[in-house]
Design an enzyme around this catalytic site. Structure first.
Site, PDB file in Angstrom:
ATOM      1  N   ASP A  11       0.839  -1.201   0.000  1.00 48.27           N
ATOM      2  CA  ASP A  11       0.000   0.000   0.000  1.00 48.27           C
ATOM      3  C   ASP A  11       0.872   1.249   0.000  1.00 48.27           C
ATOM      4  O   ASP A  11       1.021   1.941   1.022  1.00 48.27           O
ATOM      5  CB  ASP A  11      -0.943  -0.019   1.203  1.00 48.27           C
ATOM      6  N   LYS A  32       0.365  -7.999  -1.935  1.00 44.80           N
ATOM      7  CA  LYS A  32      -0.956  -7.512  -2.340  1.00 44.80           C
ATOM      8  C   LYS A  32      -0.815  -6.176  -3.047  1.00 44.80           C
ATOM      9  O   LYS A  32      -0.188  -5.248  -2.529  1.00 44.80           O
ATOM     10  CB  LYS A  32      -1.868  -7.333  -1.121  1.00 44.80           C
ATOM     11  N   ASP A  59      -5.900  -6.992  -5.465  1.00 41.56           N
ATOM     12  CA  ASP A  59      -7.052  -6.707  -4.603  1.00 41.56           C
ATOM     13  C   ASP A  59      -7.746  -5.421  -5.054  1.00 41.56           C
ATOM     14  O   ASP A  59      -7.610  -4.370  -4.422  1.00 41.56           O
ATOM     15  CB  ASP A  59      -6.576  -6.595  -3.152  1.00 41.56           C
ATOM     16  N   LYS A  61     -11.164  -5.354  -5.715  1.00 39.93           N
ATOM     17  CA  LYS A  61     -12.530  -5.393  -5.164  1.00 39.93           C
ATOM     18  C   LYS A  61     -13.569  -4.892  -6.172  1.00 39.93           C
ATOM     19  O   LYS A  61     -14.335  -3.964  -5.908  1.00 39.93           O
ATOM     20  CB  LYS A  61     -12.618  -4.572  -3.869  1.00 39.93           C
ATOM     21  N   PHE A  62     -13.636  -5.547  -7.310  1.00 36.31           N
ATOM     22  CA  PHE A  62     -14.585  -5.134  -8.340  1.00 36.31           C
ATOM     23  C   PHE A  62     -16.018  -5.154  -7.796  1.00 36.31           C
ATOM     24  O   PHE A  62     -16.421  -6.077  -7.095  1.00 36.31           O
ATOM     25  CB  PHE A  62     -14.481  -6.052  -9.557  1.00 36.31           C
ATOM     26  N   HIS A  63     -16.784  -4.130  -8.149  1.00 33.26           N
ATOM     27  CA  HIS A  63     -18.165  -4.005  -7.667  1.00 33.26           C
ATOM     28  C   HIS A  63     -18.945  -3.180  -8.691  1.00 33.26           C
ATOM     29  O   HIS A  63     -18.878  -1.956  -8.700  1.00 33.26           O
ATOM     30  CB  HIS A  63     -18.176  -3.315  -6.298  1.00 33.26           C
ATOM     31  N   ILE A  65     -22.110  -3.711 -12.260  1.00 33.49           N
ATOM     32  CA  ILE A  65     -23.099  -4.574 -12.894  1.00 33.49           C
ATOM     33  C   ILE A  65     -22.393  -5.786 -13.508  1.00 33.49           C
ATOM     34  O   ILE A  65     -21.187  -5.740 -13.778  1.00 33.49           O
ATOM     35  CB  ILE A  65     -23.909  -3.807 -13.959  1.00 33.49           C
ATOM     36  N   THR A  68     -20.014  -5.334 -16.653  1.00 38.23           N
ATOM     37  CA  THR A  68     -18.805  -4.559 -16.382  1.00 38.23           C
ATOM     38  C   THR A  68     -17.823  -5.346 -15.529  1.00 38.23           C
ATOM     39  O   THR A  68     -16.609  -5.350 -15.786  1.00 38.23           O
ATOM     40  CB  THR A  68     -19.169  -3.236 -15.687  1.00 38.23           C
ATOM     41  N   GLY A 214      -0.324  -5.188   6.378  1.00 36.07           N
ATOM     42  CA  GLY A 214       0.305  -4.036   5.755  1.00 36.07           C
ATOM     43  C   GLY A 214       1.104  -3.205   6.722  1.00 36.07           C
ATOM     44  O   GLY A 214       2.291  -3.438   6.934  1.00 36.07           O
TER      45      GLY A 214
END
EC number: 4.1.1.23
Length: 238
Positions: A11, A32, A59, A61-63, A65, A68, A214
């Site tokens: 990160d 990550k 990581d 975090k696809f969110h 429809i 897509t 992390g």
């Protein structure tokens, strides 16, 4: 206990910072890559990691429809990463489409498909926030389990959950369902914005397959020493 159970969160804001950290922590085998670094660096950082024979947890975090999400997962699977994430709250159709797209994308690129992992409830969310802010009436552990079971039903490989839910998910979802736990904090590290944490050894004993850690490592005054301390802690776990 092998330290390949530890995924260190890269990160940092840019490629140069990432390379410096990767080279400083040479013994780390699994990294990550999250939203900040991927947005800044793009696929270049994945190539850097692969050139050093590192495993990669993408990581993002696809969110979205289903169509897509499927397109994004198809593209991401082609990078040859080991794990990738989608929010379970995207729904059944999106989860199913994502899993199919991962297989397609990997096949098109000639790489091994990554394990697709569903995010159940972010570890920064408390039970109070779940009820008051998100208006979800379920108890948090049961809601996390419901999300994991839906993901499992749709063919996903595992789930991201807090250490406090991992034992329950392991019992219900079985040994073959991959459980990834962020929000892990050694006793000597600050909790930060993690609301539902356990120590590394407690999380592994509860049933976690992988721990995402992390700041206790990367923000430590001596990252190498912090990494070694956590690795040593896990050697005591049977």
């Amino acid at each position: 206990m092998s330290n390949d159970k530890i995924i260190v969160a890269l990160d940092v804001p840019d490629t140069e910072s990432a390379i410096a950290l990767i080279d400083k922590l040479e013994s780390v085998t699994f990294w990550k890559v999250g939203l900040e670094l991927f947005t800044s660096s793009g696929p270049r950082i994945l190539e850097v990691l692969k050139s050093r024979q590192k495993r990669i947890f993408l990581d993002l975090k696809f969110h979205d429809i289903p169509n897509t999400v499927a397109g994004a997962c198809r593209a991401a699977a082609g990078y040859g990463v080991d794990l990738m994430t989608i929010h379970a709250t995207s729904g059944r159709d999106a989860l199913k489409a994502a899993k199919e797209a991962v297989e397609e994308g990997a096949a098109q690129a000639g790489v091994k498909p990554p394990k697709l992992i569903a995010v159940t409830v972010l570890t920064s969310i408390s039970a109070r926030q779940l009820a008051l802010d998100l208006k979800i009436p379920s108890e948090l552990p049961e809601y996390a389990l419901d999300m994991a079971l839906m993901a499992q039903e749709m063919g996903l490989d595992g789930a991201v959950c807090s250490p406090q839910e991992v034992a329950h998910l392991r019992q219900i979802c079985g040994d073959d369902f991959v459980l990834v736990c962020p929000g892990v904090r050694p006793t000597w590290a600050e909790a930060g914005d993690q609301k539902r944490s356990l120590t590394p050894s407690q999380a592994i004993q509860a049933g976690a397959d992988y721990l995402v850690i992390g700041r206790p490592i990367t923000a430590a005054a001596e990252p190498e020493l912090a990494w070694k301390r956590i690795s040593q802690e896990l050697t005591t776990v049977v």
